[in-house]
Design a protein around this motif. Structure first.
Motif, PDB file in Angstrom:
ATOM      1  N   VAL A  70       0.984  -1.544   0.000  1.00 50.16           N
ATOM      2  CA  VAL A  70       0.062  -0.007   0.003  1.00 50.16           C
ATOM      3  C   VAL A  70       0.964   1.248   0.159  1.00 50.16           C
ATOM      4  O   VAL A  70       0.680   2.165  -0.732  1.00 50.16           O
ATOM      5  CB  VAL A  70      -0.874  -0.063   1.089  1.00 50.16           C
ATOM      6  N   LEU A  71       1.919   1.177   0.965  1.00 48.44           N
ATOM      7  CA  LEU A  71       3.005   2.369   0.985  1.00 48.44           C
ATOM      8  C   LEU A  71       3.876   2.481  -0.181  1.00 48.44           C
ATOM      9  O   LEU A  71       4.252   3.650  -0.544  1.00 48.44           O
ATOM     10  CB  LEU A  71       3.624   2.579   2.160  1.00 48.44           C
ATOM     11  N   GLU A  72       4.411   1.281  -0.508  1.00 47.80           N
ATOM     12  CA  GLU A  72       5.686   1.328  -1.551  1.00 47.80           C
ATOM     13  C   GLU A  72       5.271   0.744  -2.748  1.00 47.80           C
ATOM     14  O   GLU A  72       6.194   0.847  -3.892  1.00 47.80           O
ATOM     15  CB  GLU A  72       6.699   0.458  -0.700  1.00 47.80           C
ATOM     16  N   GLY A  73       4.086   0.201  -3.143  1.00 43.24           N
ATOM     17  CA  GLY A  73       4.091  -0.281  -4.623  1.00 43.24           C
ATOM     18  C   GLY A  73       4.526  -1.469  -4.534  1.00 43.24           C
ATOM     19  O   GLY A  73       4.912  -2.396  -3.755  1.00 43.24           O
ATOM     20  N   PRO A  74       4.793  -2.039  -5.992  1.00 42.68           N
ATOM     21  CA  PRO A  74       5.188  -3.371  -6.161  1.00 42.68           C
ATOM     22  C   PRO A  74       6.535  -3.900  -5.614  1.00 42.68           C
ATOM     23  O   PRO A  74       6.961  -5.009  -5.420  1.00 42.68           O
ATOM     24  CB  PRO A  74       5.190  -3.471  -7.679  1.00 42.68           C
ATOM     25  N   SER A  75       7.515  -2.822  -5.418  1.00 40.13           N
ATOM     26  CA  SER A  75       8.866  -3.092  -4.723  1.00 40.13           C
ATOM     27  C   SER A  75       8.631  -3.815  -3.621  1.00 40.13           C
ATOM     28  O   SER A  75       9.596  -4.394  -3.275  1.00 40.13           O
ATOM     29  CB  SER A  75       9.564  -2.058  -4.787  1.00 40.13           C
ATOM     30  N   ALA A  76       7.758  -3.729  -2.824  1.00 42.75           N
ATOM     31  CA  ALA A  76       7.380  -4.190  -1.245  1.00 42.75           C
ATOM     32  C   ALA A  76       7.107  -5.913  -1.559  1.00 42.75           C
ATOM     33  O   ALA A  76       7.238  -6.397  -0.496  1.00 42.75           O
ATOM     34  CB  ALA A  76       6.207  -3.561  -0.638  1.00 42.75           C
ATOM     35  N   LEU A  77       6.900  -6.240  -2.555  1.00 41.72           N
ATOM     36  CA  LEU A  77       6.371  -7.713  -2.779  1.00 41.72           C
ATOM     37  C   LEU A  77       7.126  -8.211  -4.118  1.00 41.72           C
ATOM     38  O   LEU A  77       6.396  -8.599  -5.147  1.00 41.72           O
ATOM     39  CB  LEU A  77       4.789  -8.021  -3.336  1.00 41.72           C
ATOM     40  N   ARG A  78       8.540  -8.444  -4.030  1.00 39.52           N
ATOM     41  CA  ARG A  78       9.322  -8.676  -4.982  1.00 39.52           C
ATOM     42  C   ARG A  78       9.285 -10.366  -5.128  1.00 39.52           C
ATOM     43  O   ARG A  78       9.488 -10.737  -4.010  1.00 39.52           O
ATOM     44  CB  ARG A  78      10.493  -8.308  -5.047  1.00 39.52           C
ATOM     45  N   TYR A  79       9.169 -10.902  -6.208  1.00 43.07           N
ATOM     46  CA  TYR A  79       9.553 -12.319  -6.481  1.00 43.07           C
ATOM     47  C   TYR A  79      10.633 -12.512  -7.415  1.00 43.07           C
ATOM     48  O   TYR A  79      10.501 -13.105  -8.339  1.00 43.07           O
ATOM     49  CB  TYR A  79       8.359 -12.939  -6.966  1.00 43.07           C
ATOM     50  N   ASP A  80      11.815 -11.886  -7.231  1.00 42.19           N
ATOM     51  CA  ASP A  80      12.852 -12.174  -8.097  1.00 42.19           C
ATOM     52  C   ASP A  80      13.432 -13.858  -7.959  1.00 42.19           C
ATOM     53  O   ASP A  80      13.296 -14.275  -7.119  1.00 42.19           O
ATOM     54  CB  ASP A  80      14.046 -11.082  -7.725  1.00 42.19           C
ATOM     55  N   THR A 144      -4.136   3.049  -6.152  1.00 42.43           N
ATOM     56  CA  THR A 144      -3.750   2.018  -6.748  1.00 42.43           C
ATOM     57  C   THR A 144      -2.165   1.654  -6.830  1.00 42.43           C
ATOM     58  O   THR A 144      -1.356   2.894  -7.207  1.00 42.43           O
ATOM     59  CB  THR A 144      -4.412   1.553  -8.018  1.00 42.43           C
ATOM     60  N   HIS A 145      -1.721   0.403  -7.176  1.00 46.56           N
ATOM     61  CA  HIS A 145      -0.330   0.227  -7.515  1.00 46.56           C
ATOM     62  C   HIS A 145      -0.191  -1.079  -8.348  1.00 46.56           C
ATOM     63  O   HIS A 145      -1.318  -1.962  -8.237  1.00 46.56           O
ATOM     64  CB  HIS A 145       0.609  -0.353  -6.289  1.00 46.56           C
ATOM     65  N   PRO A 146       0.460  -1.103  -9.422  1.00 48.28           N
ATOM     66  CA  PRO A 146       0.599  -2.352 -10.144  1.00 48.28           C
ATOM     67  C   PRO A 146       1.180  -3.470  -9.412  1.00 48.28           C
ATOM     68  O   PRO A 146       1.847  -3.108  -8.347  1.00 48.28           O
ATOM     69  CB  PRO A 146       1.482  -1.974 -11.277  1.00 48.28           C
ATOM     70  N   LEU A 147       0.598  -4.651  -9.641  1.00 47.25           N
ATOM     71  CA  LEU A 147       0.897  -5.932  -8.940  1.00 47.25           C
ATOM     72  C   LEU A 147       2.429  -6.253  -9.424  1.00 47.25           C
ATOM     73  O   LEU A 147       2.896  -5.971 -10.622  1.00 47.25           O
ATOM     74  CB  LEU A 147      -0.058  -7.095  -9.082  1.00 47.25           C
ATOM     75  N   PRO A 148       3.214  -7.017  -8.400  1.00 51.54           N
ATOM     76  CA  PRO A 148       4.765  -7.320  -9.076  1.00 51.54           C
ATOM     77  C   PRO A 148       4.559  -8.461 -10.022  1.00 51.54           C
ATOM     78  O   PRO A 148       3.622  -9.041 -10.079  1.00 51.54           O
ATOM     79  CB  PRO A 148       5.376  -7.724  -7.568  1.00 51.54           C
ATOM     80  N   GLU A 149       5.459  -8.529 -10.845  1.00 52.75           N
ATOM     81  CA  GLU A 149       5.619  -9.635 -11.820  1.00 52.75           C
ATOM     82  C   GLU A 149       5.441 -10.998 -10.920  1.00 52.75           C
ATOM     83  O   GLU A 149       6.688 -11.179 -10.276  1.00 52.75           O
ATOM     84  CB  GLU A 149       6.670  -9.619 -12.756  1.00 52.75           C
ATOM     85  N   ALA A 150       4.833 -11.915 -11.307  1.00 54.57           N
ATOM     86  CA  ALA A 150       4.455 -13.489 -10.825  1.00 54.57           C
ATOM     87  C   ALA A 150       3.778 -14.075 -11.568  1.00 54.57           C
ATOM     88  O   ALA A 150       2.762 -13.500 -11.953  1.00 54.57           O
ATOM     89  CB  ALA A 150       4.375 -13.269  -9.119  1.00 54.57           C
ATOM     90  N   PRO A 151       3.740 -15.473 -11.754  1.00 48.47           N
ATOM     91  CA  PRO A 151       2.786 -16.081 -12.438  1.00 48.47           C
ATOM     92  C   PRO A 151       1.539 -16.057 -11.833  1.00 48.47           C
ATOM     93  O   PRO A 151       0.686 -16.388 -12.738  1.00 48.47           O
ATOM     94  CB  PRO A 151       3.451 -17.410 -12.366  1.00 48.47           C
TER      95      PRO A 151
END
Length: 192
Positions: A70-80, A144-151
């Motif tokens: 919510v605060l940081e956007g997709p970088s908060a949920l990284r799936y590298d 809104t924020h875009p969701l991080p890339e993940a399957p």
């Protein structure tokens, strides 16, 4: 639109209702461990790998991650993934290296040596308090924020603060049901 933390002048009805539902789901989850010791909280009495303490750890981590989103956007949920590892490798169990986020996710479903139920509950209370601060302070639940890339995420999808909060409520309620079944399997006690 990006979520910021400028406090609204008053807590609107929708926000109050969503926070109340989240509090009720949290209570349903934490009630399932009342009276359990550390050893029982780490037991897995069903065919699944779930244990009561691990479910609370998992839900706390999920809530914390989504509220960071919510605060940081997709970088908060990284799936590298590590170099040379693909999603197919990871799904097939043939990855030469497992990413730390995947290890952390698995560890969040179990009580690790040295962890206590009291410590897990205390951390969950801290996560809950921080979540309520964030939701109270975010001026627009439609931000809104875009969701991080993940399957598991649709390419190009975005989530609003409102949708994040509804997801956290659903996740918490779902796992409260799991915890209730596990508790009854442990000692016959029902959480209600």
């Amino acid at each position: 639109m990006t979520a910021t933390t400028t406090p609204p002048t008053t807590l609107d009805g929708e926000r109050a209702d969503l926070l109340a539902e989240l509090a009720a789901a949290r209570s349903a989850l934490t009630t399932t461990v009342r009276g359990l010791g550390d050893e029982q909280a780490g037991e897995r009495p069903t065919a699944s790998a779930l244990c009561p303490g691990g479910l609370i750890k998992h839900v706390a981590a999920i809530e914390e991650g989504w509220l960071r989103f919510v605060l940081e956007g997709p970088s908060a949920l990284r799936y590298d993934l590590p170099d040379g590892v693909t999603w197919a490798d990871l799904a097939a169990g043939t990855a030469r290296e497992i990413p730390q986020w995947a290890i952390d996710n698995q560890n969040n479903f179990r009580m690790l040596p040295g962890e206590t139920l009291a410590g897990i509950l205390q951390r969950y209370e801290q996560v809950a308090a921080r979540s309520e601060e964030i939701i109270t302070a975010v001026p627009d639940l439609s931000a809104t924020h875009p969701l991080p890339e993940a399957p598991w995420n649709e390419p190009g999808a975005a989530h609003s603060v409102r949708r994040v909060l509804m997801h956290v409520i659903a996740e918490t309620a779902q796992h409260a049901g799991h915890a209730d079944i596990i508790r009854e399997s442990l000692d016959g006690q029902k959480s209600s």
